[in-house]
Design a protein around this motif. Structure first.
Motif, PDB file in Angstrom:
ATOM      1  N   ALA A  17       0.471  -1.356  -0.177  1.00  0.00           N
ATOM      2  CA  ALA A  17      -0.193  -0.002  -0.147  1.00  0.00           C
ATOM      3  C   ALA A  17       0.808   1.425  -0.272  1.00  0.00           C
ATOM      4  N   LEU A  18       2.612   1.297   0.393  1.00  0.00           N
ATOM      5  CA  LEU A  18       2.607   2.318   1.033  1.00  0.00           C
ATOM      6  C   LEU A  18       3.396   2.786  -0.923  1.00  0.00           C
ATOM      7  N   LEU A  19       4.156   1.878  -1.163  1.00  0.00           N
ATOM      8  CA  LEU A  19       4.929   1.525  -2.516  1.00  0.00           C
ATOM      9  C   LEU A  19       3.472   1.935  -3.571  1.00  0.00           C
ATOM     10  N   THR A  20       2.237   2.029  -3.132  1.00  0.00           N
ATOM     11  CA  THR A  20       1.385   2.425  -4.047  1.00  0.00           C
ATOM     12  C   THR A  20       1.429   3.718  -4.636  1.00  0.00           C
ATOM     13  N   VAL A  21       1.379   4.054  -2.937  1.00  0.00           N
ATOM     14  CA  VAL A  21       1.642   6.119  -2.809  1.00  0.00           C
ATOM     15  C   VAL A  21       2.385   6.177  -3.477  1.00  0.00           C
ATOM     16  N   LEU A  22       3.695   6.147  -3.000  1.00  0.00           N
ATOM     17  CA  LEU A  22       5.278   6.365  -3.262  1.00  0.00           C
ATOM     18  C   LEU A  22       5.185   5.979  -5.242  1.00  0.00           C
ATOM     19  N   VAL A  23       4.512   5.569  -5.069  1.00  0.00           N
ATOM     20  CA  VAL A  23       4.694   5.097  -6.972  1.00  0.00           C
ATOM     21  C   VAL A  23       4.229   5.606  -8.001  1.00  0.00           C
ATOM     22  N   LEU A  24       2.709   5.605  -8.097  1.00  0.00           N
ATOM     23  CA  LEU A  24       2.340   6.400  -8.475  1.00  0.00           C
ATOM     24  C   LEU A  24       1.332   7.382  -8.529  1.00  0.00           C
ATOM     25  N   PRO A  25       1.085   8.461  -7.762  1.00  0.00           N
ATOM     26  CA  PRO A  25       1.205  10.076  -7.357  1.00  0.00           C
ATOM     27  C   PRO A  25       2.763  10.018  -7.240  1.00  0.00           C
ATOM     28  N   GLY A  26       3.412   8.983  -6.570  1.00  0.00           N
ATOM     29  CA  GLY A  26       4.229   9.968  -6.841  1.00  0.00           C
ATOM     30  C   GLY A  26       5.133   9.979  -7.993  1.00  0.00           C
ATOM     31  N   GLY A  27       5.515   8.783  -8.874  1.00  0.00           N
ATOM     32  CA  GLY A  27       6.282   8.991  -9.708  1.00  0.00           C
ATOM     33  C   GLY A  27       4.974  10.364 -10.778  1.00  0.00           C
ATOM     34  N   THR A  28       4.421  10.510 -10.870  1.00  0.00           N
ATOM     35  CA  THR A  28       3.243  11.334 -11.510  1.00  0.00           C
ATOM     36  C   THR A  28       3.563  12.718 -11.037  1.00  0.00           C
ATOM     37  N   LEU A  29       3.990  12.890 -10.259  1.00  0.00           N
ATOM     38  CA  LEU A  29       4.388  13.804  -9.558  1.00  0.00           C
ATOM     39  C   LEU A  29       6.195  14.566 -10.438  1.00  0.00           C
TER      40      LEU A  29
ATOM     41  N   ALA B 103       9.784   8.497 -20.929  1.00  0.00           N
ATOM     42  CA  ALA B 103       8.699   7.519 -19.889  1.00  0.00           C
ATOM     43  C   ALA B 103       9.277   6.160 -19.619  1.00  0.00           C
ATOM     44  N   PHE B 104       9.415   5.513 -20.370  1.00  0.00           N
ATOM     45  CA  PHE B 104       8.919   3.684 -20.290  1.00  0.00           C
ATOM     46  C   PHE B 104      10.663   4.752 -18.910  1.00  0.00           C
ATOM     47  N   CYS B 105      11.868   4.903 -19.739  1.00  0.00           N
ATOM     48  CA  CYS B 105      12.831   4.563 -18.524  1.00  0.00           C
ATOM     49  C   CYS B 105      12.636   4.815 -16.938  1.00  0.00           C
ATOM     50  N   VAL B 106      12.018   6.360 -17.527  1.00  0.00           N
ATOM     51  CA  VAL B 106      11.585   6.959 -16.016  1.00  0.00           C
ATOM     52  C   VAL B 106      10.585   6.127 -15.300  1.00  0.00           C
ATOM     53  N   GLY B 107       9.323   5.624 -15.602  1.00  0.00           N
ATOM     54  CA  GLY B 107       8.733   4.694 -14.668  1.00  0.00           C
ATOM     55  C   GLY B 107       9.692   3.654 -14.255  1.00  0.00           C
ATOM     56  N   VAL B 108      10.640   2.812 -15.073  1.00  0.00           N
ATOM     57  CA  VAL B 108      11.107   2.408 -14.613  1.00  0.00           C
ATOM     58  C   VAL B 108      11.767   1.904 -13.249  1.00  0.00           C
ATOM     59  N   PHE B 109      13.044   3.115 -13.523  1.00  0.00           N
ATOM     60  CA  PHE B 109      13.521   3.534 -12.519  1.00  0.00           C
ATOM     61  C   PHE B 109      13.318   3.741 -11.356  1.00  0.00           C
ATOM     62  N   TRP B 110      11.739   4.856 -11.366  1.00  0.00           N
ATOM     63  CA  TRP B 110      10.786   5.523  -9.864  1.00  0.00           C
ATOM     64  C   TRP B 110       9.986   4.165  -9.545  1.00  0.00           C
ATOM     65  N   LEU B 111       9.638   2.509 -10.284  1.00  0.00           N
ATOM     66  CA  LEU B 111       9.327   1.467  -8.891  1.00  0.00           C
ATOM     67  C   LEU B 111      10.192   0.679  -9.310  1.00  0.00           C
ATOM     68  N   ALA B 112      11.568   0.705 -10.226  1.00  0.00           N
ATOM     69  CA  ALA B 112      12.852  -0.133  -8.802  1.00  0.00           C
ATOM     70  C   ALA B 112      13.046   0.818  -7.152  1.00  0.00           C
ATOM     71  N   VAL B 113      13.440   1.953  -7.653  1.00  0.00           N
ATOM     72  CA  VAL B 113      13.791   2.549  -6.640  1.00  0.00           C
ATOM     73  C   VAL B 113      13.239   2.260  -5.256  1.00  0.00           C
ATOM     74  N   TRP B 114      12.083   2.993  -5.517  1.00  0.00           N
ATOM     75  CA  TRP B 114      10.813   2.198  -4.419  1.00  0.00           C
ATOM     76  C   TRP B 114      11.025   1.401  -4.458  1.00  0.00           C
ATOM     77  N   ALA B 115      10.662   0.173  -4.688  1.00  0.00           N
ATOM     78  CA  ALA B 115      10.105  -1.122  -5.016  1.00  0.00           C
ATOM     79  C   ALA B 115      11.572  -1.815  -3.642  1.00  0.00           C
ATOM     80  N   ILE B 116      12.952  -1.750  -4.354  1.00  0.00           N
ATOM     81  CA  ILE B 116      13.621  -1.816  -3.354  1.00  0.00           C
ATOM     82  C   ILE B 116      13.989  -1.378  -1.867  1.00  0.00           C
ATOM     83  N   LEU B 117      13.337  -0.391  -2.111  1.00  0.00           N
ATOM     84  CA  LEU B 117      13.283   1.066  -0.564  1.00  0.00           C
ATOM     85  C   LEU B 117      12.306  -0.139   0.275  1.00  0.00           C
ATOM     86  N   ILE B 118      11.446  -0.585  -0.630  1.00  0.00           N
ATOM     87  CA  ILE B 118       9.967  -0.840   0.449  1.00  0.00           C
ATOM     88  C   ILE B 118       9.245  -2.096   0.246  1.00  0.00           C
ATOM     89  N   VAL B 119      10.201  -3.132  -0.608  1.00  0.00           N
ATOM     90  CA  VAL B 119       9.568  -4.029  -0.628  1.00  0.00           C
ATOM     91  C   VAL B 119      10.225  -5.435  -0.810  1.00  0.00           C
TER      92      VAL B 119
END
Length: 165
Positions: free
Chosen positions: A46-58, A147-163
């Motif tokens: 749930a935390l990852l979702t908030v950090l990844v979706l709205p956080g990545g959009t910002l 955009a694909f690279c940005v998305g992969v980067f943002w998701l990977a960073v937070w996924a590694i840190l959170i889950v």
């Protein structure tokens, strides 16, 4: 080439694909996924979702203002877009959304075939969104690739840190 070969039915479909990956969709997906993860008692997800979706959009929005690249002038999009082009927000969001869902399903699906299948479905969804942005003439190829690279980067960073497993 895409603009020269545009067809009304495909244009309508591509507008629908774009609409389904717009800013309101970010919030609907965030609320839905957070609700699902909270219901399943998966607090890190749930935390990852908030950090990844709205956080990545910002984050993507910040990059747009950093680069300030104008959109292509010959788009067929039905409404005027006044935001910057680079990187594509729709493609970033699609990468984040389908990437997040794929990561979660990869952690719970027992079979390798299921995990691989989910990866290809997610990639198909991301490519469809990216193509819609090119087809409608509102982005350059470099916008959707970045955009694909940005998305992969943002998701990977937070996924590694959170889950991390």
């Amino acid at each position: 080439w895409l603009q020269a070969h545009a067809e009304p039915t495909l244009t309508s479909a591509m507008v629908a694909v774009s609409w389904l990956h717009s800013t309101p969709a970010v919030w609907i997906a965030t609320i839905t996924l957070c609700g699902f993860f909270l219901w399943k008692r998966k607090l890190p997800w749930a935390l990852l979702t908030v950090l990844v979706l709205p956080g990545g959009t910002l984050f993507n929005y910040g990059l747009k203002h950093l680069f300030q690249r104008a959109r292509p002038a010959d788009g067929v999009y039905v409404q005027a877009l006044h935001s910057y082009s680079f990187p594509s927000g729709h493609t970033t969001f699609a990468t984040l959304l389908y990437g997040l869902i794929t990561l979660y399903l990869a952690s719970v699906l027992p079979s390798l075939a299921g995990r691989v299948s989910m990866f290809f479905v997610a990639m198909g969804c991301i490519v469809t969104v990216a193509f819609s942005r090119l087809y409608l003439g509102v982005h350059f190829l470099s916008d959707v690739l970045a955009a694909f690279c940005v998305g992969v980067f943002w998701l990977a960073v937070w996924a590694i840190l959170i889950v991390r497993r």
